[in-house]
Design a protein around this motif. Sequence first.
Motif, PDB file in Angstrom:
ATOM      1  N   ASN A   1      -3.622 -35.567  -8.972  1.00 28.86           N
ATOM      2  CA  ASN A   1      -4.310 -36.853  -8.839  1.00 28.86           C
ATOM      3  C   ASN A   1      -5.024 -36.986  -7.510  1.00 28.86           C
ATOM      4  OD1 ASN A   1      -3.274 -37.675 -11.347  1.00 28.86           O
ATOM      5  ND2 ASN A   1      -1.402 -38.461 -10.397  1.00 28.86           N
ATOM      6  N   TRP A   2      -6.069 -37.777  -7.497  1.00 21.62           N
ATOM      7  CA  TRP A   2      -6.798 -38.063  -6.272  1.00 21.62           C
ATOM      8  C   TRP A   2      -6.004 -38.993  -5.361  1.00 21.62           C
ATOM      9  CZ3 TRP A   2     -12.367 -39.474  -8.360  1.00 21.62           C
ATOM     10  CH2 TRP A   2     -12.969 -38.323  -8.881  1.00 21.62           C
ATOM     11  N   GLU A   3      -5.203 -39.895  -5.926  1.00 26.52           N
ATOM     12  CA  GLU A   3      -4.428 -40.850  -5.143  1.00 26.52           C
ATOM     13  C   GLU A   3      -2.948 -40.640  -5.439  1.00 26.52           C
ATOM     14  OE1 GLU A   3      -4.825 -42.975  -9.063  1.00 26.52           O
ATOM     15  OE2 GLU A   3      -5.920 -41.493  -7.901  1.00 26.52           O
ATOM     16  N   TYR A   4      -2.075 -41.029  -4.487  1.00 27.75           N
ATOM     17  CA  TYR A   4      -0.642 -40.841  -4.697  1.00 27.75           C
ATOM     18  C   TYR A   4      -0.039 -42.031  -5.424  1.00 27.75           C
ATOM     19  CZ  TYR A   4       4.035 -39.095  -4.102  1.00 27.75           C
ATOM     20  OH  TYR A   4       5.293 -38.616  -4.375  1.00 27.75           O
ATOM     21  N   GLN A   5      -0.137 -43.229  -4.844  1.00 27.28           N
ATOM     22  CA  GLN A   5       0.351 -44.419  -5.533  1.00 27.28           C
ATOM     23  C   GLN A   5      -0.701 -44.857  -6.543  1.00 27.28           C
ATOM     24  OE1 GLN A   5       3.231 -46.322  -5.896  1.00 27.28           O
ATOM     25  NE2 GLN A   5       1.884 -47.162  -7.469  1.00 27.28           N
ATOM     26  N   ALA A   6      -0.404 -44.675  -7.822  1.00 29.24           N
ATOM     27  CA  ALA A   6      -1.372 -45.002  -8.863  1.00 29.24           C
ATOM     28  C   ALA A   6      -1.643 -46.494  -8.910  1.00 29.24           C
ATOM     29  CB  ALA A   6      -0.856 -44.528 -10.221  1.00 29.24           C
ATOM     30  N   SER A   7      -2.854 -46.843  -9.311  1.00 25.75           N
ATOM     31  CA  SER A   7      -3.188 -48.236  -9.550  1.00 25.75           C
ATOM     32  C   SER A   7      -2.400 -48.755 -10.743  1.00 25.75           C
ATOM     33  CB  SER A   7      -4.689 -48.377  -9.795  1.00 25.75           C
ATOM     34  OG  SER A   7      -5.055 -49.743  -9.919  1.00 25.75           O
ATOM     35  N   TYR A   8      -2.404 -50.069 -10.931  1.00 24.72           N
ATOM     36  CA  TYR A   8      -1.625 -50.695 -12.005  1.00 24.72           C
ATOM     37  C   TYR A   8      -1.938 -50.091 -13.373  1.00 24.72           C
ATOM     38  CZ  TYR A   8      -0.324 -54.512  -8.801  1.00 24.72           C
ATOM     39  OH  TYR A   8       0.180 -55.253  -7.764  1.00 24.72           O
ATOM     40  N   THR A   9      -3.201 -49.752 -13.626  1.00 21.08           N
ATOM     41  CA  THR A   9      -3.585 -49.229 -14.935  1.00 21.08           C
ATOM     42  C   THR A   9      -2.760 -48.014 -15.304  1.00 21.08           C
ATOM     43  OG1 THR A   9      -5.840 -50.062 -14.708  1.00 21.08           O
ATOM     44  CG2 THR A   9      -5.489 -48.295 -16.297  1.00 21.08           C
TER      45      THR A   9
ATOM     46  N   GLY B   1     -10.399 -46.338  -3.368  1.00 20.43           N
ATOM     47  CA  GLY B   1     -10.483 -46.995  -4.659  1.00 20.43           C
ATOM     48  C   GLY B   1      -9.412 -48.045  -4.828  1.00 20.43           C
ATOM     49  N   GLY B   2      -9.246 -48.495  -6.064  1.00 18.85           N
ATOM     50  CA  GLY B   2      -8.251 -49.502  -6.367  1.00 18.85           C
ATOM     51  C   GLY B   2      -8.445 -50.046  -7.769  1.00 18.85           C
TER      52      GLY B   2
ATOM     53  N   VAL C   1      -2.005 -47.839   1.224  1.00 19.51           N
ATOM     54  CA  VAL C   1      -2.186 -48.614   0.003  1.00 19.51           C
ATOM     55  C   VAL C   1      -1.697 -50.042   0.220  1.00 19.51           C
ATOM     56  CG1 VAL C   1       0.029 -47.802  -0.919  1.00 19.51           C
ATOM     57  CG2 VAL C   1      -1.679 -48.753  -2.481  1.00 19.51           C
ATOM     58  N   HIS C   2      -2.453 -50.977  -0.313  1.00 20.85           N
ATOM     59  CA  HIS C   2      -2.068 -52.394  -0.271  1.00 20.85           C
ATOM     60  C   HIS C   2      -2.066 -52.925  -1.691  1.00 20.85           C
ATOM     61  CE1 HIS C   2      -1.650 -56.484   1.270  1.00 20.85           C
ATOM     62  NE2 HIS C   2      -2.526 -56.852   0.348  1.00 20.85           N
ATOM     63  N   ARG C   3      -0.990 -53.666  -2.060  1.00 20.64           N
ATOM     64  CA  ARG C   3      -0.875 -54.224  -3.404  1.00 20.64           C
ATOM     65  C   ARG C   3      -0.509 -55.705  -3.325  1.00 20.64           C
ATOM     66  NH1 ARG C   3       2.849 -50.502  -7.099  1.00 20.64           N
ATOM     67  NH2 ARG C   3       4.361 -50.747  -5.396  1.00 20.64           N
ATOM     68  N   GLU C   4      -1.033 -56.464  -4.270  1.00 19.07           N
ATOM     69  CA  GLU C   4      -0.773 -57.904  -4.336  1.00 19.07           C
ATOM     70  C   GLU C   4      -0.429 -58.291  -5.764  1.00 19.07           C
ATOM     71  OE1 GLU C   4      -1.832 -60.696  -2.038  1.00 19.07           O
ATOM     72  OE2 GLU C   4      -2.606 -59.497  -0.360  1.00 19.07           O
TER      73      GLU C   4
ATOM     74  N   ALA D   1      -5.560 -51.670  -3.571  1.00 15.82           N
ATOM     75  CA  ALA D   1      -6.611 -50.846  -2.958  1.00 15.82           C
ATOM     76  C   ALA D   1      -5.945 -49.781  -2.114  1.00 15.82           C
ATOM     77  CB  ALA D   1      -7.546 -51.704  -2.109  1.00 15.82           C
ATOM     78  N   SER D   2      -6.546 -48.601  -2.075  1.00 20.74           N
ATOM     79  CA  SER D   2      -5.963 -47.509  -1.298  1.00 20.74           C
ATOM     80  C   SER D   2      -7.047 -46.579  -0.799  1.00 20.74           C
ATOM     81  CB  SER D   2      -4.956 -46.719  -2.137  1.00 20.74           C
ATOM     82  OG  SER D   2      -5.607 -46.030  -3.197  1.00 20.74           O
ATOM     83  N   THR D   3      -6.697 -45.825   0.209  1.00 21.90           N
ATOM     84  CA  THR D   3      -7.570 -44.769   0.708  1.00 21.90           C
ATOM     85  C   THR D   3      -6.695 -43.655   1.254  1.00 21.90           C
ATOM     86  OG1 THR D   3      -9.469 -44.272   2.152  1.00 21.90           O
ATOM     87  CG2 THR D   3      -7.780 -45.740   3.042  1.00 21.90           C
ATOM     88  N   ASN D   4      -7.172 -42.422   1.160  1.00 22.74           N
ATOM     89  CA  ASN D   4      -6.384 -41.296   1.665  1.00 22.74           C
ATOM     90  C   ASN D   4      -7.274 -40.160   2.132  1.00 22.74           C
ATOM     91  OD1 ASN D   4      -6.939 -39.361  -0.480  1.00 22.74           O
ATOM     92  ND2 ASN D   4      -5.518 -40.500  -1.780  1.00 22.74           N
ATOM     93  N   ILE D   5      -6.658 -39.276   2.871  1.00 21.52           N
ATOM     94  CA  ILE D   5      -7.280 -38.014   3.299  1.00 21.52           C
ATOM     95  C   ILE D   5      -6.385 -36.875   2.832  1.00 21.52           C
ATOM     96  CG2 ILE D   5      -7.849 -36.549   5.263  1.00 21.52           C
ATOM     97  CD1 ILE D   5      -9.924 -38.611   4.937  1.00 21.52           C
ATOM     98  N   ASP D   6      -6.986 -35.885   2.183  1.00 20.55           N
ATOM     99  CA  ASP D   6      -6.275 -34.685   1.743  1.00 20.55           C
ATOM    100  C   ASP D   6      -6.751 -33.480   2.535  1.00 20.55           C
ATOM    101  OD1 ASP D   6      -4.926 -36.078  -0.185  1.00 20.55           O
ATOM    102  OD2 ASP D   6      -6.028 -35.259  -1.886  1.00 20.55           O
TER     103      ASP D   6
END
Length: 441
Positions: A167-175, A323-324, A392-395, A373-378
């Motif tokens: 995956n591109w992001e670690y903590q997946a979005s809600y979807t 993304g987010g 990552v920030h979640r509400e 919303a999240s952002t990362n560097i790999d």
Amino acid sequence: MAIQNTFAEATDTVVKEKIPFEGMDFTWQNGSDRRTNPILQTKYFTGSVIVDANYTHSFNNPNDNTVVGSTALARNNEMEVSCASLGGDFYYEGARGRIMTQFGTRSTVVPRNDYSVYRGQYDLANAYRYISEAYGGYHFNVWYGINVDAGMFMSYVGLNSYYQVENWEYQASYTSDNTPWFFNGLRVQMFPAQKLKVELWLINGWQSYGKFNSMPGAGFNVTWCPNEAVKLLTNDYYGSDAAGIPDRKRFHSDNSFLYRYYNNPTSKGITKMAFSLTGDIGFENGGGVTAFGGSGGPAQNFVSGMFYNRIWFAKSKLAWTIGGGVMTNPGRYLVLLPTGDASPLPNPNDPTQTIGTHPFTANPGDKFTGWDASTNIDWMPNQSITFRAEYVHREANVPYFAGAGGVTSPTGYTTTPLPADWKPDLVKSESRLIFAVLFRL
């Protein structure tokens, strides 16, 4: 389902003609294997080793270090092994099989969301806990291949892979985090054309080891890649997944579009740019609820979306993703229920509640909306290792995430007796840093 470079989904390696998606590079895709070639490959077996270790810091600093509302993470402010998997793909004259074990916190985090195990005996949660994939089947040399498999396999509803290394992001979005990671049943994969896959499912249910009612779940996937820069897919499901309420039926449609809009592998700067866009819509109807509200009962539906953009540079050894997404889920029928305290079920005859004295309600009409919303560097020095740093920030519209008081007890330990006035400390937002090492061979 992710293409995964066709390592696990293509024909036997001895068959050279009519290989689906042959010659197409899908290593850039969100939710797909980024390796260009398997290392542990022999004539009859291709092995796989995955290690996912992480440290996550929650700025809420819960006293029990428990992560709430995630299938990727389990513990705050500690090193954890989220997933350690061994296995691979076997093939012989059309016979095929895949076995992947799973150890680490994910072997507890994911099964706890399956309430079908409370029906009947034999403790299915523990019987299957240490298996992420296990199926056997046969490959037919028809069209570009037909695979018939029975067992436990990945769903990929919500685009993301169960394995974070894809995956591109670690903590997946809600979807992704609120839709299934696995199915248990039968599937038929058909490749009627080189760039098209159609997959049919007959399964026990929506990410469930067993069946909630008498009717099995059914669904399908269609994946079309007109060229290696574009991927379009839809996953659609219908089943009866409310425990003890057979008249309540569930429908879900998951749809994604991935586009690599820039590709210059020889560049000394930016080498690739791509985005993924996913939109889901679903509902439950009957048994006291209606899809979007009305005379039949409160609304019970799911609408969500997520978008991620990724840029590769430094000869694709570095990548930046941002993304987010958003989700609304009246009835909370797909919300990951927060982990309860250490007390037993207040009503052991109700398999739909969260364990503990203060269960998070999922009653018809209970509203839940959230965004993240999240952002990362790999950093990816080679195809087998990724070092990831992510914010990552979640509400949520209701108290949902673990606050400073945690969700276990006043001290954070399960051995501490609960005072009569104690309750889990849930708050409406959280921010966290994630540092992960993702290895795959």
